[in-house]
Write an enzyme that holds these catalytic residues in place. Structure first.
Site, PDB file in Angstrom:
ATOM      1  N   CYS A 222       0.838  -1.200   0.000  1.00  0.00           N
ATOM      2  CA  CYS A 222       0.000   0.000   0.000  1.00  0.00           C
ATOM      3  C   CYS A 222       0.877   1.256   0.000  1.00  0.00           C
ATOM      4  CB  CYS A 222      -0.958  -0.051   1.186  1.00  0.00           C
ATOM      5  SG  CYS A 222      -2.121   1.316   1.253  1.00  0.00           S
TER       6      CYS A 222
ATOM      7  N   ASP B   8      -9.947  -3.788  -5.987  1.00  0.00           N
ATOM      8  CA  ASP B   8      -9.367  -2.804  -5.076  1.00  0.00           C
ATOM      9  C   ASP B   8     -10.127  -1.484  -5.220  1.00  0.00           C
ATOM     10  OD1 ASP B   8      -7.726  -0.951  -3.713  1.00  0.00           O
ATOM     11  OD2 ASP B   8      -5.950  -2.174  -4.114  1.00  0.00           O
TER      12      ASP B   8
ATOM     13  N   HIS C  94      -8.051  -4.819  -1.708  1.00  0.00           N
ATOM     14  CA  HIS C  94      -6.834  -4.166  -1.214  1.00  0.00           C
ATOM     15  C   HIS C  94      -6.297  -4.875   0.040  1.00  0.00           C
ATOM     16  CE1 HIS C  94      -4.258  -0.572  -1.247  1.00  0.00           C
ATOM     17  NE2 HIS C  94      -4.265  -0.671   0.074  1.00  0.00           N
TER      18      HIS C  94
END
Length: 245
Positions: free
Chosen positions: A132, A179, A212
């Site tokens: 991330c 995501d 995600h």
């Protein structure tokens, strides 16, 4: 499950109940988690955490996984003492919080960590992975740092560096099909720019049905349908590092 409207839904899935096999060390002004394999090696990987910081058990689990595959793994505190994001924080304040933690301004800390790995751990071939926020930091380093051999960016935030694609080192990009934070349109655009400008080996891979944070966040036992993709993402990461380190 995290609410999908949140600015960065890294909290999807349970966190691991995991203590870690390594130890915490002080490297100049940086605290770090280090794990070393029993056999001597000159291969090391810098693990860059997500918004939840260097102490997150999930991230340490990934560092230990690298060590199980023969790498020295180090996860430094790239927030350098600033508080990591907490799930209980007010997401309305997230953008202001993020402004003080720039994934493109970690070069000083990276230089310190690379020196430590070379001089204290005997590392000669060093790669980097990140999740991330850390995935975006990997892209930054692959564009700039000459001392790293390769990188794996796991759901790195493309918009941080979406106008730059001339990578210096082989880079593997892992993305999730569903995501909510990184639309597939952004991934497609990244691929186009890499194809036009990148002169080193790279791969962009989208894992179907995933959200995600799936590689280091999701619990395989409560998401059995995702287990093959979690395992595939981890295997792909290791294989890429093995190839270039």
């Amino acid at each position: 499950m995290a609410n999908e409207w949140r600015p960065c839904p890294c909290g999807i899935g349970d966190r691991f109940d995991y203590e870690g096999c390594g130890q915490e060390v002080q490297v100049e002004h940086i605290k770090a988690y280090v794990c070393k394999p029993p056999a001597s090696t000159d291969r090391a990987v810098v693990v860059i955490h997500d918004i939840f910081g260097w102490q997150l058990p999930n991230t340490r689990y990934m560092a230990d996984m690298l060590t199980a595959h023969g790498y020295i793994a180090i996860c430094p505190d790239f927030f350098v003492g600033q508080e990591a994001w907490k799930p209980s924080n007010d997401w309305a304040t997230f953008d202001d919080w993020l402004k003080t933690r720039n994934a493109g301004k970690i070069d000083k800390e990276v230089d310190v960590i690379l020196k430590y790995l070379r001089e204290q751990c005997g590392a000669k071939k060093i790669g980097v992975i990140g999740f991330c926020w850390g995935g975006a930091a990997v892209q930054h380093l692959m564009l700039k740092n000459p001392h790293l051999k390769t990188g794996v960016s796991l759901y790195g935030v493309i918009r941080f560096f979406d106008n730059r694609s001339s990578l210096l080192h082989p880079t593997f990009f892992i993305f999730a099909e569903k995501d909510e934070y990184i639309p597939l349109e952004q991934v497609t655009l990244l691929e186009q720019k890499l194809k036009q400008n990148c002169k080193v080996d790279y791969e962009v891979k989208i894992y179907p049905g995933q959200t995600h944070g799936f590689v280091h966040r999701r619990r395989e036992d409560i998401n059995p349908q995702d287990k093959p993709f979690i395992e595939e993402g981890r295997k792909d990461m290791i294989n890429w590092l093995n190839k270039y380190l």
